[in-house]
Write a protein that holds these residues in place. Structure first.
Motif, PDB file in Angstrom:
ATOM      1  N   GLY A  66       0.727  -1.234   0.084  1.00  0.00           N
ATOM      2  CA  GLY A  66       0.023   0.140   0.107  1.00  0.00           C
ATOM      3  C   GLY A  66       0.786   1.238  -0.073  1.00  0.00           C
ATOM      4  O   GLY A  66       0.371   2.172  -0.446  1.00  0.00           O
ATOM      5  N   LEU A  67       1.882   1.008   0.594  1.00  0.00           N
ATOM      6  CA  LEU A  67       2.642   2.434   0.671  1.00  0.00           C
ATOM      7  C   LEU A  67       3.571   2.834  -0.503  1.00  0.00           C
ATOM      8  O   LEU A  67       3.609   3.813  -0.919  1.00  0.00           O
ATOM      9  CB  LEU A  67       3.742   2.171   1.823  1.00  0.00           C
ATOM     10  N   ASP A  68       3.791   1.743  -1.397  1.00  0.00           N
ATOM     11  CA  ASP A  68       4.750   2.004  -2.618  1.00  0.00           C
ATOM     12  C   ASP A  68       3.798   2.942  -3.504  1.00  0.00           C
ATOM     13  O   ASP A  68       4.323   3.904  -4.017  1.00  0.00           O
ATOM     14  CB  ASP A  68       4.998   0.666  -3.390  1.00  0.00           C
ATOM     15  N   GLY A  69       2.400   2.659  -3.671  1.00  0.00           N
ATOM     16  CA  GLY A  69       1.736   3.469  -4.291  1.00  0.00           C
ATOM     17  C   GLY A  69       1.313   5.054  -3.754  1.00  0.00           C
ATOM     18  O   GLY A  69       1.516   6.039  -4.461  1.00  0.00           O
ATOM     19  N   ALA A  70       1.483   5.058  -2.435  1.00  0.00           N
ATOM     20  CA  ALA A  70       1.501   6.315  -1.816  1.00  0.00           C
ATOM     21  C   ALA A  70       2.630   7.053  -2.104  1.00  0.00           C
ATOM     22  O   ALA A  70       2.454   8.319  -2.218  1.00  0.00           O
ATOM     23  CB  ALA A  70       1.244   6.136  -0.321  1.00  0.00           C
ATOM     24  N   VAL A  71       3.732   6.489  -1.834  1.00  0.00           N
ATOM     25  CA  VAL A  71       4.945   7.158  -2.126  1.00  0.00           C
ATOM     26  C   VAL A  71       4.974   7.412  -3.554  1.00  0.00           C
ATOM     27  O   VAL A  71       5.562   8.763  -4.012  1.00  0.00           O
ATOM     28  CB  VAL A  71       6.192   6.283  -1.891  1.00  0.00           C
ATOM     29  N   ALA A  72       4.580   6.527  -4.816  1.00  0.00           N
ATOM     30  CA  ALA A  72       4.646   7.034  -5.894  1.00  0.00           C
ATOM     31  C   ALA A  72       3.787   8.333  -6.184  1.00  0.00           C
ATOM     32  O   ALA A  72       4.189   9.111  -7.078  1.00  0.00           O
ATOM     33  CB  ALA A  72       4.352   5.745  -6.920  1.00  0.00           C
ATOM     34  N   ARG A  73       2.618   8.376  -5.731  1.00  0.00           N
ATOM     35  CA  ARG A  73       1.700   9.581  -6.063  1.00  0.00           C
ATOM     36  C   ARG A  73       2.410  10.919  -5.343  1.00  0.00           C
ATOM     37  O   ARG A  73       2.275  11.830  -5.809  1.00  0.00           O
ATOM     38  CB  ARG A  73       0.389   9.101  -5.294  1.00  0.00           C
ATOM     39  N   ALA A  74       3.156  10.525  -4.487  1.00  0.00           N
ATOM     40  CA  ALA A  74       3.959  11.833  -3.908  1.00  0.00           C
ATOM     41  C   ALA A  74       5.049  12.399  -4.550  1.00  0.00           C
ATOM     42  O   ALA A  74       5.256  13.446  -4.698  1.00  0.00           O
ATOM     43  CB  ALA A  74       4.167  11.628  -2.240  1.00  0.00           C
ATOM     44  N   SER A  75       5.701  11.334  -5.072  1.00  0.00           N
ATOM     45  CA  SER A  75       7.118  11.658  -5.672  1.00  0.00           C
ATOM     46  C   SER A  75       7.082  11.505  -7.388  1.00  0.00           C
ATOM     47  O   SER A  75       7.992  11.983  -8.084  1.00  0.00           O
ATOM     48  CB  SER A  75       8.232  10.945  -5.380  1.00  0.00           C
ATOM     49  N   GLY A  76       6.009  10.978  -7.827  1.00  0.00           N
ATOM     50  CA  GLY A  76       5.850  10.920  -9.347  1.00  0.00           C
ATOM     51  C   GLY A  76       5.949   9.527  -9.648  1.00  0.00           C
ATOM     52  O   GLY A  76       6.628   8.796  -9.509  1.00  0.00           O
ATOM     53  N   LYS A  77       4.484   8.941 -10.355  1.00  0.00           N
ATOM     54  CA  LYS A  77       4.453   7.623 -10.760  1.00  0.00           C
ATOM     55  C   LYS A  77       4.955   7.349 -12.091  1.00  0.00           C
ATOM     56  O   LYS A  77       5.314   8.364 -12.958  1.00  0.00           O
ATOM     57  CB  LYS A  77       2.984   7.256 -11.066  1.00  0.00           C
ATOM     58  N   THR A  78       5.634   6.136 -12.387  1.00  0.00           N
ATOM     59  CA  THR A  78       6.462   5.609 -13.395  1.00  0.00           C
ATOM     60  C   THR A  78       5.470   4.612 -14.145  1.00  0.00           C
ATOM     61  O   THR A  78       5.045   3.642 -13.240  1.00  0.00           O
ATOM     62  CB  THR A  78       7.816   5.634 -13.083  1.00  0.00           C
ATOM     63  N   ASP A  79       5.679   4.231 -15.131  1.00  0.00           N
ATOM     64  CA  ASP A  79       5.085   3.273 -15.793  1.00  0.00           C
ATOM     65  C   ASP A  79       5.785   1.763 -15.289  1.00  0.00           C
ATOM     66  O   ASP A  79       5.151   0.664 -15.050  1.00  0.00           O
ATOM     67  CB  ASP A  79       5.030   3.310 -17.353  1.00  0.00           C
ATOM     68  N   PHE A  80       7.216   1.828 -15.308  1.00  0.00           N
ATOM     69  CA  PHE A  80       7.957   0.823 -14.659  1.00  0.00           C
ATOM     70  C   PHE A  80       7.709   0.501 -13.198  1.00  0.00           C
ATOM     71  O   PHE A  80       7.584  -0.936 -12.898  1.00  0.00           O
ATOM     72  CB  PHE A  80       9.370   0.941 -14.786  1.00  0.00           C
ATOM     73  N   GLY A  81       7.272   1.214 -12.473  1.00  0.00           N
ATOM     74  CA  GLY A  81       6.713   1.113 -11.168  1.00  0.00           C
ATOM     75  C   GLY A  81       5.519   0.527 -11.133  1.00  0.00           C
ATOM     76  O   GLY A  81       5.275  -0.492 -10.187  1.00  0.00           O
ATOM     77  N   GLY A  82       4.509   0.913 -11.847  1.00  0.00           N
ATOM     78  CA  GLY A  82       3.256   0.131 -11.969  1.00  0.00           C
ATOM     79  C   GLY A  82       3.321  -1.203 -12.658  1.00  0.00           C
ATOM     80  O   GLY A  82       2.842  -2.312 -11.977  1.00  0.00           O
ATOM     81  N   PHE A  83       4.366  -1.462 -13.457  1.00  0.00           N
ATOM     82  CA  PHE A  83       4.744  -2.832 -13.945  1.00  0.00           C
ATOM     83  C   PHE A  83       5.229  -3.725 -12.975  1.00  0.00           C
ATOM     84  O   PHE A  83       4.909  -4.748 -12.708  1.00  0.00           O
ATOM     85  CB  PHE A  83       5.410  -2.719 -15.204  1.00  0.00           C
ATOM     86  N   LEU A  84       6.281  -3.150 -12.219  1.00  0.00           N
ATOM     87  CA  LEU A  84       6.972  -3.787 -11.055  1.00  0.00           C
ATOM     88  C   LEU A  84       5.851  -4.207 -10.002  1.00  0.00           C
ATOM     89  O   LEU A  84       6.093  -5.409  -9.576  1.00  0.00           O
ATOM     90  CB  LEU A  84       8.045  -3.121 -10.637  1.00  0.00           C
ATOM     91  N   ASP A  85       5.042  -3.419  -9.497  1.00  0.00           N
ATOM     92  CA  ASP A  85       4.152  -3.656  -8.606  1.00  0.00           C
ATOM     93  C   ASP A  85       3.179  -5.092  -8.820  1.00  0.00           C
ATOM     94  O   ASP A  85       3.059  -5.616  -8.215  1.00  0.00           O
ATOM     95  CB  ASP A  85       3.355  -2.325  -8.230  1.00  0.00           C
ATOM     96  N   ILE A  86       2.665  -4.800 -10.034  1.00  0.00           N
ATOM     97  CA  ILE A  86       1.690  -5.742 -10.524  1.00  0.00           C
ATOM     98  C   ILE A  86       2.338  -7.069 -10.666  1.00  0.00           C
ATOM     99  O   ILE A  86       1.699  -8.258 -10.174  1.00  0.00           O
ATOM    100  CB  ILE A  86       0.824  -5.457 -11.734  1.00  0.00           C
ATOM    101  N   VAL A  87       3.378  -7.125 -11.378  1.00  0.00           N
ATOM    102  CA  VAL A  87       4.456  -8.623 -11.279  1.00  0.00           C
ATOM    103  C   VAL A  87       4.728  -9.118  -9.822  1.00  0.00           C
ATOM    104  O   VAL A  87       4.500 -10.336  -9.771  1.00  0.00           O
ATOM    105  CB  VAL A  87       5.521  -8.310 -12.142  1.00  0.00           C
TER     106      VAL A  87
END
Length: 204
Positions: A66-87
């Motif tokens: 849950g925190l990784d998405g919150a950090v990404a929203r605060a610092s800037g989301k990336t497509d790789f981050g979304g890919f890594l999260d789901i995998v």
């Protein structure tokens, strides 16, 4: 099914913590990987039948998820981050049933195999729907801001974690819990296929 209600309660808290972590230079990808490593450690403990500590690690692992998405929203989301999260999420979901099979192959083998099969089918329907939705530039905020299109269903993250935790607290119940949840996952996949038929039957 319960993800929406849970997110409404947890997201404001996670967003505050995530913003604080982002200000201190925390990386969303690093938190994703940490959560996965903790999930794998939980799987090892389950395989060794150390169920009480596995509960703790599963909870902390999913807190990181849950925190990784919150950090990404605060610092800037990336497509790789979304890919890594789901995998890594899918890898975690597969590791826990496998660990129960290793812990007691005779008692848990069939039910664990059925649950892994159901996860495979449900995951395929989820990702295939997301691809088709992306082609049609469809959007949804049903599960908050996500990197890909999320369809809802009976079997979502909250229900999956609940089954994992219940299986750790009552390991003898794993065959029954896994079998019931496998049916729920397959129903979710079937309902998603029906939804896809209604949504994607016509040319783009």
């Amino acid at each position: 099914m319960f993800d929406g209600a849970v997110r409404k309660r947890l997201d404001p808290i996670l967003n505050r913590i995530g913003a604080a972590l982002a200000e201190r230079g925390a990386s969303a990808d690093a938190i994703t990987i940490l959560g996965f490593v903790l999930g794998l450690a939980a799987a090892v403990l389950i395989a060794e039948r150390v169920y009480s500590w596995a509960v703790v690690l599963i909870l902390v692992s999913r807190l990181c998820d849950g925190l990784d998405g919150a950090v990404a929203r605060a610092s800037g989301k990336t497509d790789f981050g979304g890919f890594l999260d789901i995998v890594l999420d899918f890898a975690f979901y597969g590791a826990i049933p496998l660990a129960f099979i290793v812990a007691d192959p005779e008692a848990n083998g069939l039910a664990g195999g059925l649950l892994l099969f159901a996860f495979y089918v449900n995951g395929a329907s989820f990702l295939a729907y997301a691809v088709m939705a992306e082609k049609r530039v469809m959007t949804t905020d049903a599960r908050g801001a996500k990197s890909l299109y999320f369809t809802t269903g009976l079997a979502e993250a909250t229900e999956t974690i609940a089954v994992f935790l219940a299986s750790c607290v009552f390991p003898g119940w794993f065959p029954a819990l896994a079998s019931i949840f496998a049916i729920i996952c397959l129903y979710t996949a079937l309902s998603r296929i029906v939804l896809a038929r209604l949504t994607f039957r016509n040319p783009k």
